[in-house]
Design an enzyme around this catalytic site. Structure first.
Site, PDB file in Angstrom:
ATOM      1  N   ILE A 128     -29.133 -19.113  -2.535  1.00 17.65           N
ATOM      2  CA  ILE A 128     -29.232 -18.867  -1.096  1.00 17.65           C
ATOM      3  C   ILE A 128     -29.637 -17.430  -0.813  1.00 17.65           C
ATOM      4  O   ILE A 128     -30.360 -17.139   0.150  1.00 17.65           O
ATOM      5  CB  ILE A 128     -27.890 -19.204  -0.411  1.00 17.65           C
ATOM      6  CG1 ILE A 128     -27.588 -20.699  -0.572  1.00 17.65           C
ATOM      7  CG2 ILE A 128     -27.906 -18.820   1.059  1.00 17.65           C
ATOM      8  CD1 ILE A 128     -26.197 -21.099  -0.106  1.00 17.65           C
ATOM      9  N   GLY A 129     -29.188 -16.501  -1.661  1.00 18.96           N
ATOM     10  CA  GLY A 129     -29.493 -15.087  -1.442  1.00 18.96           C
ATOM     11  C   GLY A 129     -30.806 -14.640  -2.036  1.00 18.96           C
ATOM     12  O   GLY A 129     -31.155 -13.456  -1.935  1.00 18.96           O
ATOM     13  N   HIS A 130     -31.568 -15.545  -2.645  1.00 21.95           N
ATOM     14  CA  HIS A 130     -32.867 -15.183  -3.226  1.00 21.95           C
ATOM     15  C   HIS A 130     -33.786 -14.645  -2.140  1.00 21.95           C
ATOM     16  O   HIS A 130     -33.730 -15.085  -0.986  1.00 21.95           O
ATOM     17  CB  HIS A 130     -33.501 -16.401  -3.898  1.00 21.95           C
ATOM     18  CG  HIS A 130     -34.463 -16.050  -4.984  1.00 21.95           C
ATOM     19  ND1 HIS A 130     -35.753 -15.674  -4.740  1.00 21.95           N
ATOM     20  CD2 HIS A 130     -34.322 -16.011  -6.338  1.00 21.95           C
ATOM     21  CE1 HIS A 130     -36.374 -15.431  -5.891  1.00 21.95           C
ATOM     22  NE2 HIS A 130     -35.513 -15.632  -6.879  1.00 21.95           N
ATOM     23  N   GLU A 131     -34.616 -13.657  -2.491  1.00 27.06           N
ATOM     24  CA  GLU A 131     -35.461 -13.019  -1.481  1.00 27.06           C
ATOM     25  C   GLU A 131     -36.945 -13.172  -1.788  1.00 27.06           C
ATOM     26  O   GLU A 131     -37.788 -12.523  -1.167  1.00 27.06           O
ATOM     27  CB  GLU A 131     -35.103 -11.530  -1.369  1.00 27.06           C
ATOM     28  CG  GLU A 131     -33.669 -11.298  -0.919  1.00 27.06           C
ATOM     29  CD  GLU A 131     -33.300  -9.828  -0.840  1.00 27.06           C
ATOM     30  OE1 GLU A 131     -34.227  -8.978  -0.861  1.00 27.06           O
ATOM     31  OE2 GLU A 131     -32.098  -9.518  -0.756  1.00 27.06           O
ATOM     32  N   GLY A 170     -22.978 -14.791  -0.951  1.00 25.81           N
ATOM     33  CA  GLY A 170     -22.001 -14.862  -2.029  1.00 25.81           C
ATOM     34  C   GLY A 170     -20.946 -13.787  -1.913  1.00 25.81           C
ATOM     35  O   GLY A 170     -21.157 -12.743  -1.310  1.00 25.81           O
ATOM     36  N   HIS A 201       0.837  -1.201   0.000  1.00 28.48           N
ATOM     37  CA  HIS A 201       0.000   0.000   0.000  1.00 28.48           C
ATOM     38  C   HIS A 201       0.874   1.253   0.000  1.00 28.48           C
ATOM     39  O   HIS A 201       0.588   2.235  -0.707  1.00 28.48           O
ATOM     40  CB  HIS A 201      -0.910  -0.020   1.226  1.00 28.48           C
ATOM     41  CG  HIS A 201      -1.865   1.121   1.302  1.00 28.48           C
ATOM     42  ND1 HIS A 201      -2.280   1.668   2.493  1.00 28.48           N
ATOM     43  CD2 HIS A 201      -2.498   1.816   0.330  1.00 28.48           C
ATOM     44  CE1 HIS A 201      -3.112   2.651   2.258  1.00 28.48           C
ATOM     45  NE2 HIS A 201      -3.277   2.764   0.956  1.00 28.48           N
ATOM     46  N   LEU A 252     -30.519  -9.706   3.872  1.00 29.26           N
ATOM     47  CA  LEU A 252     -29.636 -10.867   3.725  1.00 29.26           C
ATOM     48  C   LEU A 252     -28.871 -10.734   2.410  1.00 29.26           C
ATOM     49  O   LEU A 252     -29.444 -10.378   1.376  1.00 29.26           O
ATOM     50  CB  LEU A 252     -30.437 -12.165   3.747  1.00 29.26           C
ATOM     51  CG  LEU A 252     -29.655 -13.486   3.644  1.00 29.26           C
ATOM     52  CD1 LEU A 252     -30.374 -14.586   4.433  1.00 29.26           C
ATOM     53  CD2 LEU A 252     -29.486 -13.932   2.188  1.00 29.26           C
ATOM     54  N   GLU A 303       2.213   1.850  -3.431  1.00 35.18           N
ATOM     55  CA  GLU A 303       1.177   2.469  -4.279  1.00 35.18           C
ATOM     56  C   GLU A 303       1.159   3.982  -4.084  1.00 35.18           C
ATOM     57  O   GLU A 303       1.129   4.756  -5.056  1.00 35.18           O
ATOM     58  CB  GLU A 303      -0.181   1.866  -3.932  1.00 35.18           C
ATOM     59  CG  GLU A 303      -1.370   2.557  -4.580  1.00 35.18           C
ATOM     60  CD  GLU A 303      -2.543   2.722  -3.632  1.00 35.18           C
ATOM     61  OE1 GLU A 303      -3.008   3.860  -3.455  1.00 35.18           O
ATOM     62  OE2 GLU A 303      -2.994   1.701  -3.078  1.00 35.18           O
TER      63      GLU A 303
END
Length: 853
Positions: A303-306, A327, A73, A324, A76
């Site tokens: 799994i993340g479907h709402e 991923g 860092h 929620l 950079e």
């Protein structure tokens, strides 16, 4: 076993070099390798007004020596402070600022990326300046000592931010045999005091790091400009061929970030902000360079479907959670994180183990059902559709993302445009293998974050308090063999996938200068509608912006909170329905403002009005579906957000009080937070009909929607809302400060142990006119870089140093902002000294900046 859908079948085409791209993409692409083995991606956009470039170096903070955390860092930062050809410190930044440009860089785990944007005619010279970073940087001793303080200030800005604190605790607890455990930012102690005590010369280590890792064979360059590909190629060859190829190997990190005995643990973390969340984490085998399969994306999607039957839908019904996410946005060469992050309610904190059980019930259901090809294909076609009609981003963002993807994924030439975004191979065997890892609780780490948890340890860099305990074997056994949950089921087909992608207006070449203003097509006591059928972008998308005005929304702190609650509960009640729309790129966002609230609908025009009509209907019938559990959940969330707003970083608080000092009638966060205790469920139910009876609509319809569509929108509003009496528009003027004396507003930080102070010095210019606004804009542009150079680079007051012009309700101001460990009085003195020393502008200096506007 693999099943593949060809890219051409998905609608993509290939150019003469075989590079896949959208047929609607007007850019031209070329990939080449320089004699020094640097890989180059060229993008010619004949219509662009701005140009951009980026270089990704395949070395990040995982390559730091153990004894010097933050060295990558630091490297950079140092590259911006002069080269042999351009020795002036901040010369690169000053040049970009003077020519309508900007720049930045970031150091990630396994790469460092530098990127810029500039006016098109200055691209060649900017490339020459950037190339010198990798040919002959100075790394002067004086700059080395000073920039260490900038690193320290940047680190201090993150110390009280919970996202940084949690990430660092996770790394701190990682396996010592994997670089995941490294602390990447660095500070004055790790790079200075500790290094001196260990007998380490930081500058010598910096030079060695550069020699060991900054090699042409580890770099990818992307250039985006208006010029043809041959010209861009010549510039790349002329400017970057001199970068030395030291044949440095790209480091390969093998293993897992945690050892088996570090799994199946519960981590408790004390937060700075008033919020509660939990995170379940698994670490899957990497598929980083098998970007055509991406099994982690499939699992994150499921799994993340709402929608109905999802984990979140059930948790919200129980009143345990309000959001929620599942991923990871990135994978690494040797593992792919798979986190599930859940925002909890106070009641949810008491049911953490029950929530974990629900998640495992869903995972077991996924495992039993097996990978579904139709679900994968639906998701693939939605991703492909997004790529086919992808709107152009900024040149710097495009160059940055291209360089990083090509470098990290080691993309072959054909994939440089679309690689990583179109997983067109179905790999059910790997998905099953990943599911078997998720299904075993022994492979999971659980973290709970809240302000008042029992802890027994302190993380050394951020001072975050935490504790770690193994999860009881009995509990792991329960989670591994749970019965089916009838409230959980897999997603069904998405009804919002567009089928009509035809254009409703005439097709006009994109480089045409023809432009028509929106037309007022409807005006009555209830609404005004402006309409503009798109003939410029030629994509089947549209936007509908609604400014919904009502005098009730900000008439009192209580009404402000109830308006906020009304909007949030409308969105929450529709979430299971609108989640599919969002997946199909038909979405809406809301914002509560002092004159009411705003709704912005965006997406493919085919199904957009279906979404609009559903939202309008729910605005009117939300009282019928109001739920006390949801009311309590969102009222608690609003109250916490109001408290947390006053615990933001010091510079944000300084800007907030600037607005409070000059804004008429604005409620303080403390007022609205106190009003939360006066808002009741019954009071909200009584308030909503009054609110609905007072609404006026100002609407702009733009894109692939015609007059018939506008008529449908008008009918939907008239059907759902009665025309209210014309309400007096709430005026929000800005106070004109007295000129006889200075106005000071000093407030103490509410964050315990915060080392930062901030000063925002605002100079009111007066009422705006076209001329005064243009002159102030030019002045602001001229001084922004000298201000940063003097107070950040030279005086090292802090990492956050910024100046900007603003127009608030027709009143012009020039603002200077500094966050630092120095006192606010000293910061004010230094700002005043800079303002007093602004030189008289020479005609040449004026002309140089004026031509960029």
């Amino acid at each position: 076993m693999h099943f593949e859908i060809g890219m051409c079948e998905l609608g993509f085409v290939r150019n003469g070099q075989g590079i896949y791209h959208s047929p609607h993409d007007t850019n031209h692409y070329r990939v080449l390798t320089l004699p020094n083995t640097m890989r180059v991606v060229l993008i010619s956009d004949p219509a662009t007004q701005q140009a951009g470039g980026a270089v990704t170096v395949m070395a990040g903070y995982w390559s730091d020596p153990e004894e010097l955390p933050g060295l990558a860092h630091f490297c950079e930062h140092m590259l911006f402070l002069g080269t042999e050809k351009y020795p002036e410190e901040n010369g690169y930044a000053a040049f970009l600022s003077a020519h309508g440009g900007s720049h930045n860089a970031y150091t990630a785990q396994d790469n460092t990326t530098y990127f810029f944007e500039v006016q098109q005619e200055h691209l060649e010279h900017t490339l020459d300046r950037l190339a010198q970073f990798f040919i002959a940087p100075l790394f002067t001793e004086s700059a080395t000592a000073r920039e260490m303080l900038a690193i320290d200030s940047e680190n201090n800005n993150n110390l009280q931010q919970d996202a940084w604190r949690f990430s660092q605790i996770q790394q701190h607890l990682g396996s010592r045999d994997h670089p995941y455990h490294k602390y990447g930012t660095g500070n004055a102690e790790t790079l200075g005091k500790d290094a001196v005590a260990a007998g380490i010369d930081t500058r010598a280590a910096l030079l060695k790091f550069y020699q060991d890792h900054y090699s042409a064979n580890k770099m990818v360059l992307t250039i985006l400009g208006r010029e043809d590909l041959d010209t861009l190629q010549k510039w790349a060859e002329d400017k970057f061929s001199a970068v030395q190829n030291r044949n440095c190997k790209v480091q390969v990190f093998n293993g897992k970030p945690f050892t088996p005995d570090q799994m199946a643990t519960r981590l408790q973390v004390q937060c700075v902000m008033d919020g509660i969340s939990m995170v379940l984490s698994w670490y899957l085998p990497s598929n980083l360079k098998q970007h055509q399969t991406s099994p982690g994306s499939y699992l994150g999607h499921m799994i993340g479907h709402e929608g109905p039957g999802s984990i979140l839908a059930l948790l919200k019904k129980k009143g345990w959670a309000n959001f929620l996410m599942a991923g990871s946005p990135e994978a690494f060469a040797d593992f792919e994180p798979m986190p599930i992050t859940i925002g909890l309610t106070p009641e949810g904190l008491d049911h953490v183990n029950d929530i974990v059980a629900i998640i495992y019930q869903y995972i077991h259901m996924l495992s039993e059902a097996g990978p579904e090809q139709w679900t994968w294909e639906e998701s693939l076609r939605l991703n492909a559709l997004s790529a086919l009609y992808l709107e152009k981003g900024s040149p710097s963002a495009t160059a940055m993302s291209t360089s990083q993807r090509v470098a990290r994924l080691a993309l072959s030439d054909e994939w440089v445009v679309l690689g990583g975004g179109i997983p067109n191979q179905f790999d059910p065997d790997t998905i099953r293998s990943h599911l078997s890892i998720l299904a075993n609780p022994a492979n999971m780490r659980l973290a709970v974050l809240a302000p008042d948890l029992t802890v027994d340890s302190v993380e050394p860099y951020y001072g975050t308090k935490y504790s770690v305990q193994p999860i009881a074997p009995e509990l792991l056994k329960i989670w591994a063999s749970l019965p089916k949950n009838p409230d959980l089921f897999l997603p069904s087909a998405n009804p919002f996938i567009p089928t009509d992608l035809s254009l409703k207006g005439p097709v006009v070449p994109r480089n045409s200068l023809a432009f028509d203003l929106p037309t007022l097509v409807e005006e009555d006591a209830q609404m005004k509608i402006w309409h503009k059928l798109d003939t410029s972008f030629n994509v089947p998308k549209a936007s509908i912006f609604m400014n919904v005005c009502t005098p009730l929304a900000y008439s009192s702190p209580e009404n402000h909170i109830m308006t906020f609650l009304f909007v949030e509960l409308v969105k929450s009640s529709l979430n299971e329905y609108t989640y599919d729309a969002g997946l199909a790129s038909a979405s809406y966002t809301t914002e509560v403002i002092r004159t009411g609230f705003q709704i912005l609908f965006l997406g493919y025009s085919d199904k957009l009005l279906v979404l609009v009509e559903k939202v309008l209907q729910r605005l009117t019938d939300v009282v019928a579906v109001l739920d006390l559990t949801q009311f309590d959940m969102y009222l608690d969330l609003i109250k916490k957000n109001k408290k947390n707003a006053m615990q933001n970083p010091a510079y944000q608080i300084a800007l907030y009080y600037d607005r409070m000092t000059t804004a008429v009638g604005r409620f303080h966060h403390d007022e609205t937070r106190a009003a939360c205790s006066k808002v009741t469920y019954e009071g909200l139910r009584a308030f909503i009909p009054k609110l609905l009876a007072s609404l006026n609509f100002d609407i702009l319809v733009h894109g692939n929607l015609n007059q018939q569509d506008v008529a449908l929108l008008k009918n939907a509003i008239q059907h759902n809302f009665k025309a209210p009496p014309i309400a007096k528009v709430l005026q929000t003027p800005t106070v004109i400060l007295p000129t006889e004396y200075e106005t000071h507003c000093v407030r103490e930080s509410r964050i315990k142990d915060d080392v930062n102070n901030a000063t925002a010095s605002v100079f009111q210019i007066g009422r705006a006119s076209y001329r005064s606004a243009a002159v102030l804009d030019l002045l602001s542009t001229i001084i922004v870089q000298p201000f940063m150079t003097q107070l950040r680079t030279q005086e090292q007051l802090g990492y956050i140093v910024h100046s900007a012009a603003s127009d608030s309700s027709g009143v012009l101001s020039l603002m200077f902002l500094v966050q630092s460990e120095k006192s606010v009085e000293y910061l004010d003195e230094r700002i005043e000294a800079f303002v007093a020393a602004i030189p008289v502008l020479t005609p040449l200096y004026f002309h140089m900046h004026n031509t960029q506007r």
